[in-house]
Design an enzyme around this catalytic site. Sequence first.
Site, PDB file in Angstrom:
ATOM      1  N   HIS A  83       0.843  -1.211   0.000  1.00  0.00           N
ATOM      2  CA  HIS A  83       0.000   0.000   0.000  1.00  0.00           C
ATOM      3  C   HIS A  83       0.881   1.265   0.000  1.00  0.00           C
ATOM      4  O   HIS A  83       0.817   2.094   0.919  1.00  0.00           O
ATOM      5  CB  HIS A  83      -0.872  -0.076   1.256  1.00  0.00           C
ATOM      6  CG  HIS A  83      -2.027   0.859   1.328  1.00  0.00           C
ATOM      7  ND1 HIS A  83      -1.925   2.216   1.140  1.00  0.00           N
ATOM      8  CD2 HIS A  83      -3.336   0.623   1.600  1.00  0.00           C
ATOM      9  CE1 HIS A  83      -3.117   2.766   1.300  1.00  0.00           C
ATOM     10  NE2 HIS A  83      -3.989   1.824   1.572  1.00  0.00           N
ATOM     11  N   GLU A  99      -0.933   1.347  -5.476  1.00  0.00           N
ATOM     12  CA  GLU A  99      -0.726   0.117  -4.720  1.00  0.00           C
ATOM     13  C   GLU A  99      -0.798  -1.122  -5.607  1.00  0.00           C
ATOM     14  O   GLU A  99      -1.676  -1.215  -6.465  1.00  0.00           O
ATOM     15  CB  GLU A  99      -1.824   0.000  -3.648  1.00  0.00           C
ATOM     16  CG  GLU A  99      -2.002   1.270  -2.833  1.00  0.00           C
ATOM     17  CD  GLU A  99      -3.308   1.290  -2.045  1.00  0.00           C
ATOM     18  OE1 GLU A  99      -3.765   0.224  -1.614  1.00  0.00           O
ATOM     19  OE2 GLU A  99      -3.882   2.381  -1.872  1.00  0.00           O
TER      20      GLU A  99
END
Length: 300
Positions: free
Chosen positions: A170, A273
Amino acid sequence: MVNIDELNDRYSLGGVVKFAELHDKLVYLTVANQYADAQICLYGAHVMSFIPHHSEEILWMSPKSSFQIGQPIRGGIPVCFPWFGPHKSDPAKPQHGFGRLMYWELTETSVKPNGETFVGFKLSSSDETKAYWPHDFCAELTVIVGETLEVSLKVTNQSAEPLEYTCALHSYYNISAIENITISGLQGAPYHSQLELGEFIQETPKIEIRKAETRHYHNTKATCMIEDTQLKRNIRVEKAGSKITTVWNPGKEASAAISDMPDDAYLHFVCVEAVNAFDDVIKLAPGESHTTSALIGLEL
Ligand code: TA6
């Protein structure tokens, strides 16, 4: 518990890898080699900083991150595992899984022949993980710090039954200002948004972010480029083992509502991400493994 003296005895590499305590709370390591400086926290196996020589910081870290056990670190590269987003049936379980809420075991630090630094971590199933997720597994997170930063999450099913998981690397990227950047590489990709109903196609070659966005691009293995006109640099985000790319910026209201980031944080970062989720859930037979990777660097 994690002992800094023992870690320094066993895993420090001369001046290249050293261990320290972060705000007297969490243990992290610093890497300083011929290519770059980096910081990785053992809690969450969380890369917090990557500064290639002759460049500014590539990753954004929230100045309000709590750095407390029990809370995820805000910024850098959270490892979301074994689920991405909310748990699918139990809202009491932590958002984005437990991987970012546990200390990972350090397994290796080494210098590669080309001078890059390798750091390996492991999170194995235990009573603590089984309280959240019933499976036997081994998750290995490796980081290679060189001119580029390579982060890979390899998950092996060590149970006798098949298992399924979702995950994300992320990454939060440091940008001069949200209005100065575009993200390219996703033209033609279908996406769904968490904030607007419907299915969409990325029509334009460059994504501009002018409001809160949580877009999940499907069926894409593409390399993305974050072009920053003010910093005059392009961050190249390549990935492997992932067919979903999520682009997230919280926008003004959500930024102010998230307690561990400044009110104006949305101006200073964007997340791009490498994700496995939605129609890209990973299913592993007993003994099988899957690896999700991100390779991050500057495009000159
Ligand atoms: O990847 C996007 C996302 O799932 C968003 O929905 C947003 O909530 C973000 O991650 C951050 O999640 P966190 O739990 O770290 O606040």
